[in-house]
Write a protein that holds these residues in place. Structure first.
Motif, PDB file in Angstrom:
ATOM      1  N   THR A 183       0.860  -1.175   0.000  1.00 45.65           N
ATOM      2  CA  THR A 183       0.000   0.000   0.000  1.00 45.65           C
ATOM      3  C   THR A 183       0.898   1.227   0.000  1.00 45.65           C
ATOM      4  O   THR A 183       1.770   1.343   0.855  1.00 45.65           O
ATOM      5  CB  THR A 183      -0.907  -0.019   1.244  1.00 45.65           C
ATOM      6  N   PRO A 184       0.737   2.148  -0.938  1.00 47.34           N
ATOM      7  CA  PRO A 184       1.722   3.217  -1.148  1.00 47.34           C
ATOM      8  C   PRO A 184       2.093   4.003   0.105  1.00 47.34           C
ATOM      9  O   PRO A 184       3.266   4.310   0.317  1.00 47.34           O
ATOM     10  CB  PRO A 184       1.032   4.118  -2.175  1.00 47.34           C
ATOM     11  N   ASP A 185       1.126   4.341   0.943  1.00 50.90           N
ATOM     12  CA  ASP A 185       1.408   5.199   2.089  1.00 50.90           C
ATOM     13  C   ASP A 185       2.420   4.598   3.054  1.00 50.90           C
ATOM     14  O   ASP A 185       3.039   5.320   3.835  1.00 50.90           O
ATOM     15  CB  ASP A 185       0.114   5.493   2.848  1.00 50.90           C
ATOM     16  N   GLY A 221       1.502  10.567   2.307  1.00 51.05           N
ATOM     17  CA  GLY A 221       0.341  10.242   1.490  1.00 51.05           C
ATOM     18  C   GLY A 221      -0.269  11.471   0.851  1.00 51.05           C
ATOM     19  O   GLY A 221       0.153  12.604   1.059  1.00 51.05           O
ATOM     20  N   HIS A 224      -1.706  11.485  -6.241  1.00 47.99           N
ATOM     21  CA  HIS A 224      -1.502  10.336  -7.112  1.00 47.99           C
ATOM     22  C   HIS A 224      -0.538   9.343  -6.469  1.00 47.99           C
ATOM     23  O   HIS A 224       0.439   9.740  -5.833  1.00 47.99           O
ATOM     24  CB  HIS A 224      -0.941  10.811  -8.459  1.00 47.99           C
ATOM     25  N   PRO A 225      -0.790   8.025  -6.630  1.00 44.02           N
ATOM     26  CA  PRO A 225       0.115   7.037  -6.036  1.00 44.02           C
ATOM     27  C   PRO A 225       1.571   7.226  -6.428  1.00 44.02           C
ATOM     28  O   PRO A 225       2.470   7.016  -5.608  1.00 44.02           O
ATOM     29  CB  PRO A 225      -0.439   5.708  -6.567  1.00 44.02           C
ATOM     30  N   VAL A 228       3.081   9.732  -4.230  1.00 43.16           N
ATOM     31  CA  VAL A 228       3.299   9.183  -2.896  1.00 43.16           C
ATOM     32  C   VAL A 228       4.603   8.387  -2.862  1.00 43.16           C
ATOM     33  O   VAL A 228       5.423   8.538  -1.950  1.00 43.16           O
ATOM     34  CB  VAL A 228       2.111   8.296  -2.479  1.00 43.16           C
ATOM     35  N   LEU A 229       4.808   7.552  -3.870  1.00 43.84           N
ATOM     36  CA  LEU A 229       6.040   6.754  -3.921  1.00 43.84           C
ATOM     37  C   LEU A 229       7.274   7.647  -3.992  1.00 43.84           C
ATOM     38  O   LEU A 229       8.295   7.383  -3.347  1.00 43.84           O
ATOM     39  CB  LEU A 229       6.001   5.820  -5.133  1.00 43.84           C
ATOM     40  N   VAL A 314      -4.122   4.517  -0.379  1.00 44.71           N
ATOM     41  CA  VAL A 314      -4.746   4.574  -1.704  1.00 44.71           C
ATOM     42  C   VAL A 314      -4.219   3.398  -2.504  1.00 44.71           C
ATOM     43  O   VAL A 314      -3.087   2.986  -2.337  1.00 44.71           O
ATOM     44  CB  VAL A 314      -4.404   5.896  -2.436  1.00 44.71           C
ATOM     45  N   LEU A 316      -2.559   1.151  -5.397  1.00 47.52           N
ATOM     46  CA  LEU A 316      -1.521   1.445  -6.378  1.00 47.52           C
ATOM     47  C   LEU A 316      -2.051   1.374  -7.806  1.00 47.52           C
ATOM     48  O   LEU A 316      -1.622   2.110  -8.670  1.00 47.52           O
ATOM     49  CB  LEU A 316      -0.386   0.428  -6.225  1.00 47.52           C
TER      50      LEU A 316
END
Length: 417
Positions: A183-185, A221, A224-225, A228-229, A314, A316
């Protein structure tokens, strides 16, 4: 409707759904159990079934007061299931959604329990890989701890590894990992950069969870993912106002970009529990969530009210299996590893800044709208002041040249010659 799971278990009622499968309330030879039934397409994957069997001993061997014990693994036709202890309570995400943020003492007590679970798992050579509030269960029947916190148990050990291990072309293939899982966050920077997950990724994710419990939002977070990354790799975490410096330094150390700089799970457990007396009686923090940065665009006269959005994790990959009303957020989603040019999209900077209650973060649409309104008010005030000054100056000039006279009270028309 009840269904048989293997020869020993019966699933009676759905407790929740996720992208990996469905959790059922079930019955076994020794009483009630929770059964995580994986999706049928996963059960038909022979490579996955093989990994499932190989991981059996490792998963069944994880026993700890703060780990949801896996009692059995079932492979039966199209059924692939993990049979686990039934925890009567809720998950941490549900509590966070309800309360928005927790008092520091309760947050630290919960995270200390999870760190204790990770210490046992890491000692056994197992990395969780998907630590987040959805995978932390709160035992409502257990004794209350510091800050009124219920005992926390970490669940879904090994599921990410089982489902998401990179495919190999053959027994000797060593293809590099080209996808990232999670999960990105909560993803550690080394995962974003394509490195294999070690125990330190769980520490980073757990520190992110602690930040979220305190602040009500994750440190990197929002938006857009891909953004975030990139923040995980390039940005530094912003201090949270109102917490003791000892706790903040602990969070910063566990969110370090370099895995070697983070604490071990056993060290983190001890440090967190040492801080509990210092946090006794502290209320939840009074900060608002940062506004997500938006691209520059012309400001409308009136901005519409912001839609209500759920914060936190959010997915991915958009368009994946969506959660049902009784489910938690999706997990085990994947995305290709971003290239160096994508990760270098922004220079090393600072993550989203928590703002005082009622304020807006600079650079956002709402902040720009406030700025436009303030400018209009200033310009209006300046114009009024200028007109007033001009009027006074004209009156003074007339007063100096002409004798005093009463102002006209009617209009006169000159007489004809």
């Amino acid at each position: 409707m009840a269904r048989k799971i293997g020869s020993r278990y019966t699933a009676h009622q759905i407790l929740g759904r996720g992208s990996a499968g469905t959790v059922w309330l079930g019955e076994g030879p020794d009483g009630p159990v929770a059964i995580k039934l994986l999706r049928e397409d996963l059960a038909s994957d022979q490579e996955l079934v093989g990994r499932f069997v190989q991981e059996r001993s490792a998963l069944l061997g994880l026993e700890h007061p703060h780990i949801v014990t896996v009692r059995d693994l079932v492979v039966d036709g199209n059924d692939l299931a993990l049979v686990m202890d039934l925890v009567r309570g809720t998950d941490l995400r549900t509590r966070l959604d309800r309360e928005r943020r927790l008092a520091p003492e309760a947050a630290v007590a919960i995270v200390a329990d999870v760190a204790d679970a990770l210490a046992a798992a890491h000692a056994a050579g197992v990395v969780h890989r998907d630590v987040k509030p959805e995978n932390v269960l709160l035992d409502m029947q257990g004794p209350l701890g510091p800050g009124g916190a219920h005992p926390a148990l970490l669940t879904d050990f090994g599921v990410a590894k089982l489902i998401d291990s990179p495919r190999r072309a053959g027994p000797r293939a060593t293809a590099p990992a080209t996808r990232i899982i999670g999960t990105p966050d909560y993803l550690a920077p080394e995962i974003v950069e394509g490195l294999p997950p070690r125990a330190a990724v769980d520490i980073y994710a757990l520190a992110t969870v602690l930040y979220e419990l305190l602040a009500g939002f994750t440190p990197f977070g929002g938006g857009h993912p891909g953004a975030v990354l990139r923040r995980h790799v390039t940005e530094t975490v912003v201090p949270l106002p109102g917490i003791p410096d000892e706790l903040w330094q602990l969070i910063v150390q566990c969110l370090a970009k370099g895995p070697a700089s983070r604490l071990r799970a056993s060290e983190l457990t001890v440090r967190l529990r040492e801080l509990l007396p210092l946090l006794a009686g502290m209320p939840p923090l009074d900060v608002d969530e940062p506004d997500d940065l938006e691209p520059e665009r012309p400001e409308p006269e009136e901005l519409p009210a912001d839609p209500v959005r759920r914060r936190g994790a959010v997915p991915l990959v958009p368009g994946g299996p969506g959660p049902s009303p009784e489910s938690s957020r999706d997990t085990h989603t994947s995305m290709r590893v971003p290239g160096p040019e994508e990760l270098a999209g922004g220079a090393l900077g600072t993550a989203r800044v928590p703002r005082p209650a009622g304020g807006h973060r600079p650079g956002t649409a709402r902040h720009r709208a406030d700025t436009v309104r303030r400018r209009r008010l200033l310009l209006t005030g300046a114009a009024a002041a200028l007109l007033a000054a001009v009027g006074v100056g004209s009156w003074l000039a007339v007063s100096d040249d002409d004798p005093p006279r009463k102002p006209d009270t009617h209009h006169s028309v000159p007489a004809r010659p």
